[in-house]
Design an enzyme around this catalytic site. Structure first.
Site, short mmCIF file in Angstrom:
data_model
loop_
_atom_site.label_atom_id
_atom_site.label_comp_id
_atom_site.label_asym_id
_atom_site.label_seq_id
_atom_site.Cartn_x
_atom_site.Cartn_y
_atom_site.Cartn_z
N LYS A 173 4.17 -5.58 -8.21
CA LYS A 173 5.08 -4.90 -9.18
C LYS A 173 5.59 -3.86 -8.13
O LYS A 173 5.13 -2.51 -8.03
CB LYS A 173 4.27 -4.37 -10.48
CG LYS A 173 4.85 -3.98 -11.46
CD LYS A 173 6.27 -3.25 -11.64
CE LYS A 173 5.56 -1.70 -11.45
NZ LYS A 173 6.86 -0.60 -11.21
N GLU A 249 -3.18 5.10 -2.41
CA GLU A 249 -2.46 5.70 -1.33
C GLU A 249 -1.65 6.61 -1.97
O GLU A 249 -0.64 6.46 -2.70
CB GLU A 249 -1.75 4.90 -0.37
CG GLU A 249 -1.63 5.48 1.11
CD GLU A 249 -0.20 6.21 1.01
OE1 GLU A 249 -0.43 7.51 0.75
OE2 GLU A 249 0.77 5.40 1.50
N CYS A 283 4.87 10.62 1.40
CA CYS A 283 3.58 11.43 1.18
C CYS A 283 3.07 11.92 2.40
O CYS A 283 2.22 12.80 2.44
CB CYS A 283 2.89 10.59 0.40
SG CYS A 283 2.29 8.92 1.37
C1 SIN Z 1 4.41 7.13 2.23
O1 SIN Z 1 5.17 7.93 2.22
O2 SIN Z 1 3.82 6.50 1.06
C2 SIN Z 1 3.94 6.26 3.38
C3 SIN Z 1 4.94 6.68 4.67
C4 SIN Z 1 4.48 5.70 5.70
O3 SIN Z 1 3.75 4.79 5.94
O4 SIN Z 1 4.69 6.39 6.97
#
Ligand code: SIN
Length: 480
Positions: A173, A249, A283
């Site tokens: 999704k 995550e 993130c």
């Molecule tokens: C993310 O922002 O969720 C991960 C970014 C990354 O894999 O560097």
């Protein structure tokens, strides 16, 4: 992208469903596509397809599964320009970053193509001479993958690669804002011959309902989610009922520490990558810059010209470094955090608080650099998710480490120092799953990506990435 790829992808077919939602370009709100808004019937069909396909996909030798993943990586790379342009349109990011994302995304297929052959078990020496103790790894089953808008390809391939390598099938999704990348991957998967039902994609503007439907199904044995901590917590609760495996995550609040002995130009270069990749919408973006007092003037003197060189504009225009933020809520959040910091005494070294604009380019947010940050400011606690550098002074090494750990999040931290002993003290003392030492980018398919505390559960990428999609089976075999 073909007309077909705007429908849900289920059991190797394009499913129009009974309702649609629109996808718009974040730069100018131009209509890009009308996409299937998967309702319960569409989601159920996807779950059934994944459950059926699992029976045979799991029995295919790892080498065969890996070969298909390798072909998928090759197709993505061969098509990187088209995929990159599609990503610019639905996400807004600069084209060079979009193409870099396609390569990063394909690298997960390449990596897991190899790992598919290395799902090793073990033989344990038994204390009883009449027994053999054998451990094998089995795929957990059909998986629900829920992915965000900031890296529409990479966040999905990191999950699909590991799942398919392990022998799992998936129902994906994608985010409402960026479903087209996931559908483009489904299209390529179809073209390389990934069997029907192994990958299913259910776009939707009703994320909550789709998540609930997926988690309510006993056929789904695992959830992997990338997104906010608040949503991750709700999904974890929903998954608890059926004791599903969960990988999360979630949010970050990354400290970027510059110690007094750091190579200042390396720290500036690292800061630009750690902060401005994807316009700060990541993130792993550096959120809190913690700079030892003795080096602060030099760091700022190097940083300001580097920030001033960044080019803001439509992602597809040549030379652009920063595209628009993805939606109005993102712009409003950055504005709220910058205004709050200034009201509480932050010093503006570069830029201004975003203004509320309208028309094409209204979501372009120019970089802002703030100093004299304190923990009373909201941006000390909240992920900014935008191009704002917020600098707080640290008295010494111990103060810098304490400030770095002053957060409920624990995804990644960056530390710049030339001193090997200090590097080790930070690697050991930082409460995060990942540490960049003199490096502003930790993300790579070969390494275990993931966090601790409120930043999540499990690891993606690396050989450990396969663990989240497999379960151990132990057999005690009586031989005499
Ligand atoms: C993310 O922002 O969720 C991960 C970014 C990354 O894999 O560097």
């Amino acid at each position: 992208m073909s007309e077909l790829a705007r429908d849900a992808y289920i059991d190797g077919r394009w499913e129009p469903g009974s309702r649609r939602f629109v996808v718009r370009d974040p730069y100018d709100d131009a209509l890009i596509a009308e996409v299937t808004d998967s309702d319960d019937a569409v989601v159920d069909a996807a779950i059934d397809a994944a459950a059926r396909a699992f029976r045979t996909w799991r029995t295919r030798p790892g080498a065969e599964r890996g070969k298909l993943l390798g072909q998928l990586a090759t197709c993505m790379l061969a098509d990187e320009r088209r995929l990159g342009e599609l990503c610019v349109r639905e996400n807004g990011k600069a084209l060079k970053e979009a193409i870099a994302e396609v390569r990063y995304a394909a690298s997960f297929f390449t990596w897991f193509a190899g790992e598919a052959e290395r799902a090793y078990g073990e033989v344990i020496p038994a204390s009883n001479p009449g027994q053999r103790l054998v451990v094998t790894r089995e795929p957990v089953g059909p998986c629900a993958l829920i992915t965000p808008w900031n890296f529409p390809y990479a966040m999905l391939t990191r999950k699909i690669g590991a799942a398919l390598a392990a022998g799992c099938t998936v129902v994906a999704k994608p985010a409402e804002l960026t479903p087209l990348g996931a559908l483009a991957i489904a299209e390529l998967a179809h073209a390389v011959g990934i069997p029907p039902g192994v990958i299913n994609v259910v776009p939707s503007a009703h994320a909550k309902q789709v998540g609930a439907r997926l988690l309510a199904s006993p056929a789904i044995r695992k959830l992997s989610f990338t997104g906010s901590t608040a949503v991750g917590r709700q999904l974890l609760e929903a998954a608890a009922h059926d004791i599903k495996r969960v990988s999360l995550e979630l949010g970050g609040n990354a400290p970027f520490v510059v110690l007094g002995d750091a190579d200042v130009s390396a720290a500036v270069a690292g800061a630009v990558v750690a902060k401005f990749r994807n316009g700060g919408q990541s993130c792993v973006a550096a959120n809190r810059f913690i700079v030892e007092a003795s080096v602060q003037d030099a760091f700022i003197a190097g940083l300001l010209p580097a920030v001033a060189r960044l080019v803001l504009g439509r992602g597809s225009d040549p030379g652009v470094d920063l595209g628009p933020l993805v939606d109005d809520a993102s712009v409003a959040k950055v504005k709220r955090l910058v205004d709050d910091a200034i009201a509480k005494g932050a010093r503006v070294l570069h830029g201004t608080s975003p203004t509320r604009a309208s028309g094409p380019g209204a979501r372009l947010v120019a970089p802002v650099v703030l100093a004299d940050i304190t923990p009373a400011m909201a941006l000390w606690r909240e992920e900014i998710f935008g191009p704002v550098i917020a600098i707080r002074t640290a008295a010494d090494e111990a103060d810098a480490l304490a400030q770095a750990n002053d957060t409920e999040y624990g995804l990644v931290a960056y530390v710049f120092t030339r001193d090997g002993a200090r590097q080790t003290r930070f690697i050991e003392g930082l409460e995060t799953g990942m540490v960049g030492v003199n490096d502003g980018l930790v993300s790579t398919a070969q390494a275990p990506f993931g966090g601790i505390k409120h930043s999540g559960l499990g690891r993606e990428g690396s050989r450990h990435g396969l663990d989240d999609y497999t379960q151990l089976k132990y057999a005690a075999i009586r031989v005499s």
